[in-house]
Scaffold this active site. Structure first.
Site, PDB file in Angstrom:
ATOM      1  N   LYS A  86      64.677   8.203  56.802  1.00 32.18           N
ATOM      2  CA  LYS A  86      63.407   7.707  56.345  1.00 32.18           C
ATOM      3  C   LYS A  86      63.460   7.048  54.885  1.00 32.18           C
ATOM      4  O   LYS A  86      63.091   6.056  54.596  1.00 32.18           O
ATOM      5  CB  LYS A  86      62.253   8.535  56.501  1.00 32.18           C
ATOM      6  CG  LYS A  86      61.471   8.496  58.029  1.00 32.18           C
ATOM      7  CD  LYS A  86      61.116   7.252  58.168  1.00 32.18           C
ATOM      8  CE  LYS A  86      61.196   6.999  59.766  1.00 32.18           C
ATOM      9  NZ  LYS A  86      62.634   6.610  60.301  1.00 32.18           N
ATOM     10  N   ARG A 135      59.971  -7.398  62.459  1.00 34.68           N
ATOM     11  CA  ARG A 135      61.427  -7.393  63.062  1.00 34.68           C
ATOM     12  C   ARG A 135      62.654  -7.524  62.194  1.00 34.68           C
ATOM     13  O   ARG A 135      63.576  -6.974  62.486  1.00 34.68           O
ATOM     14  CB  ARG A 135      61.341  -8.330  64.392  1.00 34.68           C
ATOM     15  CG  ARG A 135      60.369  -8.478  65.454  1.00 34.68           C
ATOM     16  CD  ARG A 135      60.563  -9.481  66.356  1.00 34.68           C
ATOM     17  NE  ARG A 135      61.655  -9.603  67.058  1.00 34.68           N
ATOM     18  CZ  ARG A 135      61.874  -8.974  67.991  1.00 34.68           C
ATOM     19  NH1 ARG A 135      60.933  -8.490  68.881  1.00 34.68           N
ATOM     20  NH2 ARG A 135      62.974  -8.962  68.847  1.00 34.68           N
ATOM     21  N   TRP A 189      67.838 -13.063  60.997  1.00 30.54           N
ATOM     22  CA  TRP A 189      68.504 -12.064  60.286  1.00 30.54           C
ATOM     23  C   TRP A 189      69.995 -12.238  60.463  1.00 30.54           C
ATOM     24  O   TRP A 189      70.513 -12.353  61.286  1.00 30.54           O
ATOM     25  CB  TRP A 189      68.191 -10.788  61.182  1.00 30.54           C
ATOM     26  CG  TRP A 189      68.489  -9.473  60.438  1.00 30.54           C
ATOM     27  CD1 TRP A 189      67.944  -9.079  59.263  1.00 30.54           C
ATOM     28  CD2 TRP A 189      69.512  -8.457  60.859  1.00 30.54           C
ATOM     29  NE1 TRP A 189      68.335  -7.813  58.947  1.00 30.54           N
ATOM     30  CE2 TRP A 189      69.393  -7.507  59.682  1.00 30.54           C
ATOM     31  CE3 TRP A 189      70.291  -8.418  61.738  1.00 30.54           C
ATOM     32  CZ2 TRP A 189      70.402  -6.340  59.806  1.00 30.54           C
ATOM     33  CZ3 TRP A 189      71.086  -7.345  61.987  1.00 30.54           C
ATOM     34  CH2 TRP A 189      71.437  -6.418  60.792  1.00 30.54           C
ATOM     35  N   LYS A 217      63.538  -4.462  63.274  1.00 31.87           N
ATOM     36  CA  LYS A 217      62.801  -3.357  64.031  1.00 31.87           C
ATOM     37  C   LYS A 217      63.409  -3.046  65.285  1.00 31.87           C
ATOM     38  O   LYS A 217      63.569  -1.997  65.782  1.00 31.87           O
ATOM     39  CB  LYS A 217      61.127  -3.970  64.296  1.00 31.87           C
ATOM     40  CG  LYS A 217      60.268  -2.728  65.044  1.00 31.87           C
ATOM     41  CD  LYS A 217      60.264  -1.773  64.188  1.00 31.87           C
ATOM     42  CE  LYS A 217      59.192  -0.747  64.977  1.00 31.87           C
ATOM     43  NZ  LYS A 217      59.242   0.598  64.338  1.00 31.87           N
ATOM     44  N   CYS A 260      65.248 -10.731  64.237  1.00 33.87           N
ATOM     45  CA  CYS A 260      64.944 -12.207  64.514  1.00 33.87           C
ATOM     46  C   CYS A 260      63.914 -12.495  65.386  1.00 33.87           C
ATOM     47  O   CYS A 260      63.282 -11.575  65.951  1.00 33.87           O
ATOM     48  CB  CYS A 260      66.362 -12.893  65.311  1.00 33.87           C
ATOM     49  SG  CYS A 260      67.662 -12.938  64.513  1.00 33.87           S
ATOM     50  N   GLY A 269      70.551 -13.025  68.769  1.00 37.36           N
ATOM     51  CA  GLY A 269      71.774 -12.518  69.306  1.00 37.36           C
ATOM     52  C   GLY A 269      72.878 -12.994  68.739  1.00 37.36           C
ATOM     53  O   GLY A 269      72.921 -13.496  67.538  1.00 37.36           O
TER      54      GLY A 269
END
Length: 609
Positions: free
Chosen positions: A486, A27, A74, A604, A2, A101
């Site tokens: 990855k 992010r 998010w 992120k 977020c 959060g």
């Protein structure tokens, strides 16, 4: 995860909010929205999808107010949708809230508001309860209402609030979720990360946990949970805005992969004196301290956890101290053996990873000494640690970590070597040899990067493979875990890493004709065993790509493709073997048309449990 941006001043807020949110796209998010003042009212615009959807929908609307808040969401509670996007408002629309959060007790608050006060809800989110709770307590003083509301809220969050009746202020709160304030002349800014405001100011306040902030265009006041005004030193940002730009690269990820030689060099050489001795900045770990330490915990999440696995090996080998490497999200629930004789090492790129931060606090509560490895100066992990080792990777934008990982590896090697020589269990000759070889890593990393075409051609031929296996022995399996991560996080291929000696205990049942296996074979003492494991999967039809050290040509007889890394000590190979795995993952994701820098469902900085 977020993003929060706020502005109060004399300029039009909307362009500043949109531009700031664009700097936080890395992010991770699935919707975006703003709340801005216009004609003495709060106007909310919010849409599912990329920030461009929001920007397109408001570009012809004259939101000329000079105060506003913006958010990229998010999804946690409620699927991505316009309705679940932020900002959220109370029923009358005169209070707007954005929130990063989770409010853990939101259902209890929501049920109370519905049953006792007949409040109706529009969304499925936990965040909407904040707006209604502040509205319940509002009696003409927004700051007071926010203080009363957060007394009832449990969880980890950062919030920003505006109110129609008080159009000259923004109130914000930080509890376990990052928040900073940018300082301007006749204007002030709010954000969840520095890049959002760096175009406008380099002077910021780092907001501490459980603090409430009152922003007006004239100034900023910070309160603790007892409503006492707090003094705060200005933190000056020293890195350039160019660090947040692609500089001609197609994606941030490939730019950051190519920045690894510089990051490794900076992380190492900033701490080597003229005699080639490691000096760990202000970290003072004496021989007496090390003799007292009977165990080390390394705790981290994701990529940082994989760096911790290498750190466990290095500390046990060079310093001869037992090490437990644990996943931060599990650590607190194991009732770990921690006391004043424990060294706790937290590894986090952002320094805001909530699980790692919570584990750190638990270890600190039990008396452990806290040493953190972080890439962000002034982050929460940084500020709550006794000692800090900064990696010098520079700003990392892509969600999939690359240069942060290899600089973390450099850091844990340096910590292990420093502990070994200080404790007296590592000879000076051996110490000098390893430091000398570590100093060659930037040059050797560049050699691999210069030969990127091998990984690119391999990716072009294998990008349609939907199941990929990584395998290795010793340090190579720890390196393989990161290679597998990855690939899966940016290409969405179902990949897994397995210790090669464990193949016959189950995983080999999955190997069939055409299966792609990446075999890391860089450990000289295990080289012959890895050749046998390669033959095992080849016999079942696998296509094998081996990563080996230059000179070990025997692998060519078994593997279909071999990627060579420059020869180095077995102990240091993970730094080099990481790079071809990163390149392969990147080029596979590009070939599959994936959003490389912003992979789906990922963020992120993970600031919720």
């Amino acid at each position: 995860m977020c993003g929060i941006v706020g502005y109060i001043g004399d300029k039009k807020a909307t362009p500043i909010l949109i531009e700031g949110l664009s700097k936080l796209e890395y992010r991770g998010y699935d919707s975006a929205g703003v709340a801005v003042f216009k004609d003495s009212s709060i106007h909310v615009e919010k849409y599912k999808g990329r920030l461009s959807v929001l920007a397109d929908n408001i570009k012809n609307k004259n939101y000329n107010g000079s105060i506003g808040i913006g958010h990229t969401r998010w999804a946690t509670h409620g699927a991505p949708s316009d309705r679940n996007s932020h900002p959220h408002t109370n029923h009358a629309g005169n209070i707007a809230v954005i929130h990063n959060g989770i409010i853990e007790n939101y259902m209890k608050i929501k049920d109370w508001l519905i049953e006792e006060h007949n409040v109706s809800f529009r969304s499925e989110t936990d965040s909407e309860v904040i707006a209604h709770l502040i509205d319940y307590y509002y009696e003409g003083d927004l700051l007071d209402a926010v203080f009363k509301a957060i007394e009832k809220m449990e969880g980890a969050y950062a919030i920003a609030v505006v109110c129609k009746s008080e159009p000259d202020k923004i109130v914000a709160v930080r509890k376990d979720s990052p928040l900073i304030v940018g300082l301007g002349q006749g204007e002030n800014f709010l954000a969840s990360d520095i890049p959002a405001i760096l175009k406008h100011t380099r002077e910021v306040f780092l907001i501490e946990n459980d603090e409430v902030v009152l922003l007006t265009k004239e100034g900023v006041t910070i309160f603790n949970e007892l409503r006492q005004v707090q003094d705060r030193e200005i933190f000056s940002v020293t890195w350039d805005v160019e660090a947040a730009e692609k500089e001609g690269y197609e994606h941030f990820m490939i730019k950051e992969i190519n920045e690894q030689p510089r990051g490794i060099h900076e992380t190492l050489h900033r701490r080597l004196n003229q005699e080639g001795i490691i000096e760990l900045d202000g970290i003072k770990i004496t021989k007496e301290d090390l003799d007292r330490i009977n165990r080390v915990y390394i705790v981290a999440c994701g990529t940082a956890y994989h760096a911790g696995l290498i750190g466990k090996y290095a500390i046990e080998k060079f310093a001869q101290i037992p090490v437990i490497c644990d996943i931060a999200s599990e650590f607190r629930y194991r009732d770990p053996f921690i006391d004043e004789n424990t060294l706790f090492i937290a590894i986090s790129q952002s320094g805001e990873t909530l699980d790692t931060l919570a584990a750190l606090r638990e270890a600190k509560r039990r008396g452990a000494r806290i040493l953190s490895v972080v890439n962000v100066v002034g982050s929460s992990v940084d500020r709550e640690s006794h000692d800090v080792f900064y990696t010098w990777a520079g700003l990392e934008i892509a969600v999939a970590s690359t240069k942060a990982y290899t600089t973390q590896l450099t850091a844990v090697y340096m910590i292990a070597l420093h502990m070994g020589i200080t404790k007296g269990v590592l000879s000076r000759e051996r110490y000098d040899d390893i430091i000398s070889e570590l100093s060659t890593m930037p040059e050797k990393a560049q050699i691999i990067l210069d030969n990127y075409v091998i990984a690119q051609q391999l990716a072009d031929s294998q990008f349609n493979n939907e199941s990929v296996f990584f395998m290795g022995r010793g340090l190579d399996i720890d390196a393989a875990f990161e290679g597998s991560l990855k690939l899966k996080e940016i290409s969405y291929i179902n990949s897994c890493a397995v210790a090669a000696g464990e193949l016959k205990h189950g995983t080999i049942a999955l190997i069939e004709e055409g299966s792609l296996v990446l075999a890391i074979a860089t450990q000289d003492r295990l080289y012959e065993k890895m050749l046998s494991n390669i033959k095992e999967v080849k016999a079942r039809g696998a296509y094998v790509v081996a990563i080996a050290k230059e000179g070990n040509k025997e692998v060519e007889k078994s593997a279909d493709t071999v990627i060579y890394i420059p020869d180095t000590m077995d102990e240091l190979t993970p730094i080099l073997s990481a790079i071809p795995q990163q390149l392969f993952a990147y080029y596979v994701a590009v070939a599959r048309g994936c959003d490389v820098d912003k992979p789906r469902n990922l963020a992120k900085s993970v600031t919720v449990e």
